[in-house]
Write a protein that holds these residues in place. Sequence first.
Motif, mmCIF file in Angstrom:
data_model
loop_
_atom_site.group_PDB
_atom_site.id
_atom_site.type_symbol
_atom_site.label_atom_id
_atom_site.label_comp_id
_atom_site.label_asym_id
_atom_site.label_seq_id
_atom_site.Cartn_x
_atom_site.Cartn_y
_atom_site.Cartn_z
ATOM 1 N N ALA A 196 0.855 -1.191 0.000
ATOM 2 C CA ALA A 196 0.000 0.000 0.000
ATOM 3 C C ALA A 196 0.891 1.241 0.000
ATOM 4 O O ALA A 196 1.191 1.783 1.052
ATOM 5 C CB ALA A 196 -0.918 0.000 1.215
ATOM 6 N N PRO A 197 1.316 1.683 -1.197
ATOM 7 C CA PRO A 197 2.148 2.892 -1.237
ATOM 8 C C PRO A 197 1.390 4.053 -0.600
ATOM 9 O O PRO A 197 0.175 4.197 -0.786
ATOM 10 C CB PRO A 197 2.365 3.124 -2.731
ATOM 11 C CG PRO A 197 2.191 1.782 -3.359
ATOM 12 C CD PRO A 197 1.128 1.120 -2.544
ATOM 13 N N THR A 198 2.121 4.841 0.155
ATOM 14 C CA THR A 198 1.513 5.844 1.029
ATOM 15 C C THR A 198 2.257 7.154 0.917
ATOM 16 O O THR A 198 3.474 7.169 0.761
ATOM 17 C CB THR A 198 1.590 5.334 2.481
ATOM 18 O OG1 THR A 198 0.703 4.223 2.603
ATOM 19 C CG2 THR A 198 1.196 6.383 3.480
ATOM 20 N N TYR A 199 1.515 8.232 0.975
ATOM 21 C CA TYR A 199 2.121 9.551 1.035
ATOM 22 C C TYR A 199 1.776 10.145 2.384
ATOM 23 O O TYR A 199 0.597 10.244 2.741
ATOM 24 C CB TYR A 199 1.575 10.427 -0.091
ATOM 25 C CG TYR A 199 2.031 11.857 -0.032
ATOM 26 C CD1 TYR A 199 3.393 12.168 -0.123
ATOM 27 C CD2 TYR A 199 1.128 12.898 0.129
ATOM 28 C CE1 TYR A 199 3.827 13.480 -0.066
ATOM 29 C CE2 TYR A 199 1.552 14.221 0.179
ATOM 30 C CZ TYR A 199 2.903 14.505 0.085
ATOM 31 O OH TYR A 199 3.333 15.804 0.152
ATOM 32 N N GLY A 200 2.793 10.476 3.145
ATOM 33 C CA GLY A 200 2.540 11.024 4.472
ATOM 34 C C GLY A 200 3.603 12.024 4.851
ATOM 35 O O GLY A 200 4.689 12.051 4.267
ATOM 36 N N LEU A 201 3.281 12.844 5.813
ATOM 37 C CA LEU A 201 4.211 13.869 6.275
ATOM 38 C C LEU A 201 4.063 14.026 7.787
ATOM 39 O O LEU A 201 3.021 13.696 8.350
ATOM 40 C CB LEU A 201 3.875 15.230 5.655
ATOM 41 C CG LEU A 201 3.858 15.393 4.163
ATOM 42 C CD1 LEU A 201 2.428 15.369 3.667
ATOM 43 C CD2 LEU A 201 4.500 16.724 3.781
ATOM 44 N N GLY A 219 -1.980 6.469 -4.226
ATOM 45 C CA GLY A 219 -3.404 6.311 -3.938
ATOM 46 C C GLY A 219 -4.143 7.627 -3.858
ATOM 47 O O GLY A 219 -3.661 8.663 -4.280
ATOM 48 N N ARG A 220 -5.338 7.554 -3.323
ATOM 49 C CA ARG A 220 -6.154 8.752 -3.164
ATOM 50 C C ARG A 220 -5.951 9.311 -1.769
ATOM 51 O O ARG A 220 -5.478 8.631 -0.872
ATOM 52 C CB ARG A 220 -7.623 8.385 -3.298
ATOM 53 C CG ARG A 220 -7.988 7.817 -4.629
ATOM 54 C CD ARG A 220 -9.497 7.697 -4.603
ATOM 55 N NE ARG A 220 -9.981 6.676 -5.470
ATOM 56 C CZ ARG A 220 -10.728 6.926 -6.538
ATOM 57 N NH1 ARG A 220 -11.000 8.155 -6.880
ATOM 58 N NH2 ARG A 220 -11.167 5.943 -7.273
ATOM 59 N N PRO A 221 -6.366 10.563 -1.592
ATOM 60 C CA PRO A 221 -6.315 11.107 -0.236
ATOM 61 C C PRO A 221 -7.188 10.283 0.697
ATOM 62 O O PRO A 221 -8.147 9.654 0.256
ATOM 63 C CB PRO A 221 -6.858 12.526 -0.399
ATOM 64 C CG PRO A 221 -7.613 12.519 -1.691
ATOM 65 C CD PRO A 221 -6.933 11.510 -2.559
ATOM 66 N N ALA A 250 -1.406 10.791 4.440
ATOM 67 C CA ALA A 250 -2.323 11.742 3.784
ATOM 68 C C ALA A 250 -3.021 11.072 2.605
ATOM 69 O O ALA A 250 -4.139 11.392 2.268
ATOM 70 C CB ALA A 250 -1.561 12.977 3.321
ATOM 71 N N ALA A 251 -2.327 10.133 1.964
ATOM 72 C CA ALA A 251 -2.927 9.358 0.872
ATOM 73 C C ALA A 251 -2.392 7.936 0.980
ATOM 74 O O ALA A 251 -1.269 7.725 1.425
ATOM 75 C CB ALA A 251 -2.561 9.947 -0.485
ATOM 76 N N THR A 252 -3.222 6.967 0.616
ATOM 77 C CA THR A 252 -2.806 5.569 0.682
ATOM 78 C C THR A 252 -3.501 4.778 -0.417
ATOM 79 O O THR A 252 -4.686 4.967 -0.675
ATOM 80 C CB THR A 252 -3.156 4.962 2.065
ATOM 81 O OG1 THR A 252 -2.349 5.581 3.056
ATOM 82 C CG2 THR A 252 -2.877 3.457 2.098
ATOM 83 N N MET A 253 -2.743 3.912 -1.023
ATOM 84 C CA MET A 253 -3.268 3.047 -2.071
ATOM 85 C C MET A 253 -3.748 1.750 -1.418
ATOM 86 O O MET A 253 -2.993 1.119 -0.692
ATOM 87 C CB MET A 253 -2.106 2.735 -3.022
ATOM 88 C CG MET A 253 -2.518 2.136 -4.312
ATOM 89 S SD MET A 253 -3.284 3.409 -5.365
ATOM 90 C CE MET A 253 -3.202 2.564 -6.910
ATOM 91 N N PRO A 254 -4.992 1.330 -1.674
ATOM 92 C CA PRO A 254 -5.388 0.015 -1.159
ATOM 93 C C PRO A 254 -4.575 -1.070 -1.878
ATOM 94 O O PRO A 254 -4.382 -0.973 -3.088
ATOM 95 C CB PRO A 254 -6.867 -0.095 -1.523
ATOM 96 C CG PRO A 254 -7.282 1.260 -1.988
ATOM 97 C CD PRO A 254 -6.062 1.978 -2.446
ATOM 98 N N PRO A 255 -4.101 -2.064 -1.153
ATOM 99 C CA PRO A 255 -3.219 -3.059 -1.772
ATOM 100 C C PRO A 255 -3.814 -3.705 -3.023
ATOM 101 O O PRO A 255 -3.088 -4.016 -3.960
ATOM 102 C CB PRO A 255 -3.023 -4.106 -0.664
ATOM 103 C CG PRO A 255 -3.291 -3.383 0.592
ATOM 104 C CD PRO A 255 -4.287 -2.307 0.277
ATOM 105 N N ASP A 256 -5.144 -3.859 -3.045
ATOM 106 C CA ASP A 256 -5.709 -4.549 -4.210
ATOM 107 C C ASP A 256 -5.769 -3.661 -5.448
ATOM 108 O O ASP A 256 -6.212 -4.104 -6.498
ATOM 109 C CB ASP A 256 -7.092 -5.144 -3.881
ATOM 110 C CG ASP A 256 -8.068 -4.097 -3.386
ATOM 111 O OD1 ASP A 256 -7.663 -2.919 -3.232
ATOM 112 O OD2 ASP A 256 -9.234 -4.441 -3.151
#
Lengths: 497, 497
Positions: free
Chosen positions: B294-299, B322-324, B306-312
């Motif tokens: 689940a690639p993730t964007y966070g700070l 992913g989306r916010p 702040a955004a996360t890709m669902p693994p599927d």
Amino acid sequence: MMTGDAYRAFGLEETPDWLARRAERSADRLALRAGGKDLTYGELDGLAARAAGALARAGVRPGDRVAALGPGGSLFAVLLHATLRLGAAIVPVNTRLADQEMEFVLKDAQPRLLVVSDALRARGEPVPRALGLPSLAAESLKDGQPAPSRAHQLTDLAAIIYTSGTTGRPKGAMLTRGNFYHGAMTSALGMGTLPDDRWLLCMPLFHVGGLSILLRAALYGIAVVAHDGFSEEAVRRSFAEDGVTIASLVPVMLRRLLDAGVAFPPRLRYILLGGGPAPRDLLERALAAGVPIAPTYGLTETASQAATMPPDETALRVGSAGRPLFLTELRIGSESASLPAGEAGEILVRGPTVSPGYWRRPEATQQALRGGFLHTGDVGYVDRDGYLYVLDRRDDLILSGGENVYPAEVEDALCRHPAVLDAGVFGLPDPAWGQAVCATVVLREGCAASAEELTAFLRERLAGYKLPRSITFRDALPRNAGGKLLRRQLREKGDRS
Amino acid sequence: MMTGDAYRAFGLEETPDWLARRAERSADRLALRAGGKDLTYGELDGLAARAAGALARAGVRPGDRVAALGPGGSLFAVLLHATLRLGAAIVPVNTRLADQEMEFVLKDAQPRLLVVSDALRARGEPVPRALGLPSLAAESLKDGQPAPSRAHQLTDLAAIIYTSGTTGRPKGAMLTRGNFYHGAMTSALGMGTLPDDRWLLCMPLFHVGGLSILLRAALYGIAVVAHDGFSEEAVRRSFAEDGVTIASLVPVMLRRLLDAGVAFPPRLRYILLGGGPAPRDLLERALAAGVPIAPTYGLTETASQAATMPPDETALRVGSAGRPLFLTELRIGSESASLPAGEAGEILVRGPTVSPGYWRRPEATQQALRGGFLHTGDVGYVDRDGYLYVLDRRDDLILSGGENVYPAEVEDALCRHPAVLDAGVFGLPDPAWGQAVCATVVLREGCAASAEELTAFLRERLAGYKLPRSITFRDALPRNAGGKLLRRQLREKGDRS
């Protein structure tokens, strides 16, 4: 508190539209199974967008109220989300209300629009016509131009739900979007939320229990399986085929499922058992059958759950409705400090799921919310560990010969008799005792028992002053849409043998 | 909005103390496995109550700051919860800071108290001594008199976490209790929360990633498995024995786990992959191995995710974060409206997890939060469906010969070479090109590759202006506690062959 620079902390004043955001993320996931049809979140969102367009064309604006008369199942879900999308609030009107009650509710709520199901229109819906309120056929909601979604302001109203209370005119409990949002969150902190949860509802969707689950489902991204009323066969099929993991039931439904030998599926993880205290014998039967029972205390004014027992603890404290939800505070008897453990008093509730009050009823609001707590009118106690035991509605307490009699205790004892399916206990004026304990009993099909036999059965279990002076037999008990026993109706009918 | 009576909607201004309430409900559930020891929620709560007593005795009051120097594992968790219990905020200080940096941070944060681990005390901790700040041995936290818990005011600070940024002095990002609470909720709306989840952390607990998970765990009632730093062997063991369902990793850790052939357990449902964009080859390898990435964007400034890709969905849009999250709004380039899909610009974030600003830095706060959005300094774009692709830190962008070069893209290409374990790309002043693209490369153990060979490899994959003018080989790359590559350090070292 700040010794450095002042700063402005961001609260949670608004959220994106729940359904729109869910549909963005989980378009293909099942949202609702009702009336033999499945809707995905993408489909439900599309329908809600069109319905919002239809409502807007009919004049609905932010801050308005939309009364719902009759539409059930997916039509109700669509109308609910569409109303929220416009910044308006829904007012579900129970179609079983008497004409006078319906007239009162519709005048009181001041809706911009009535949305009426075809079935009701066919019946002529005399009250709304008499009031001259503009109305829209529920079935025409699908013909609107899609309206864009907008943020939910959490302090905005989401719904006004009328409760008849125990005396006087119905009151409209206001529930904000925040009440439902925080209710969803605090409930999830107790129950967890699994992406493949499926929530079975066998009570009307327009009841607070149904409405709150429809909204939670959109937030969680899970599916609701909605039945049109309760039937053992439908539940049996749903348990077998629909992958149900959570079910909301009232005690009489659970009893009928157990009586019918319905198999509870292994994936079922929570049966939220609400709508009044559950008889102890029923809990024991369910526990013996390995059913994951979660006795629950909830009210319209708390946007549903206020306390819930985790199923793995139900057996340890049979009769308790569990602790308050994660964000909910309980007090017994007094806002400042609860009565000591074990002492009964009025149940007071505080937290972000509590209604801001009753629509256009400032005195009732002030009275109900005095001291910052919701005064529920229910009587209960907490044990040493903070588990709540709900005894009764305060107004249902029977004062007989100077003693307090809790109707639920007597009902409980009656239900332990093998021939008894359901029982309602209430007080009637009595010259000798102040109030006399009276009971109305529903027998199981094919079973027989006389009043004398039941009284003898009770005598072994209850103090003499708690024994009903009168036992009447009926085919069913009056219950509201949420399954709560309406003792007031029993009292008013003066059901006395 | 109201056409009837005015009413006061209840928001969520406060919550009960998260750990205390969790311990009430789930005393025997595992809270933390760290340093070979298990703590239940009951035990953790007891320790936090004592630690709060010790802090209070040492003078800590509501609104104060408590600096943490060194305590890790369960001691840090205890200190964190104890600090919150007193209404104070924690300031975790990275013990690897240079003396001057540490002095700056400690002066800037104005803590009431330093809590220092024994290990650091033994080393003499020269900076705090020089500053004359009162300090307390972390180990003595267990000797306090239990302090009662109190409500969390959600607008109160929970933590100040210093980020070095790309230029200038460190800035203390303020995070409120509400930031963490709403972060926990909005994350749960994406990932769900299972009662038996176990969250593996291999990064320091005092980083925002660790700190936020410790707090979420208490809210959710799940366990944290905390490693003291990253080791393939320890993760292998944890995967096999600890029932891990969620793991927070940075790309280099994931690469090392895949290289070491570590088996990913079937119960693992989310690997949150943060700390900067993940190289595409790594994602493809992980996907091929069936790992739930689940690639993730966070700070730090968004209290983590702040955004996360669902693994599927990871395989469907490789390279997207992913989306916010459910409650988070993203904009690209402008507060009023995002740039068109596919166009890169600064990533702006709004929502209840966004920091109210930098401690005692009103200008920096105003600058970062202008227009109501956090200006992250990161560059990225969203696709037509709203999925975020993070390119780089804006300050890391290389302007070479009039062209924009995104370091992450070049690093990505370098990492596709079988001999390359890790790569950092940055710009250095260059008379001919304005900036010259430079690379520092870490080779896999036992592998060899020359700069010429790597350049030839890249030439097949990248435009000429993106090719590094210089490639240097090192044993490791500088990364911060959260695993983020510190390109500034590479630039400052002028790592140029």
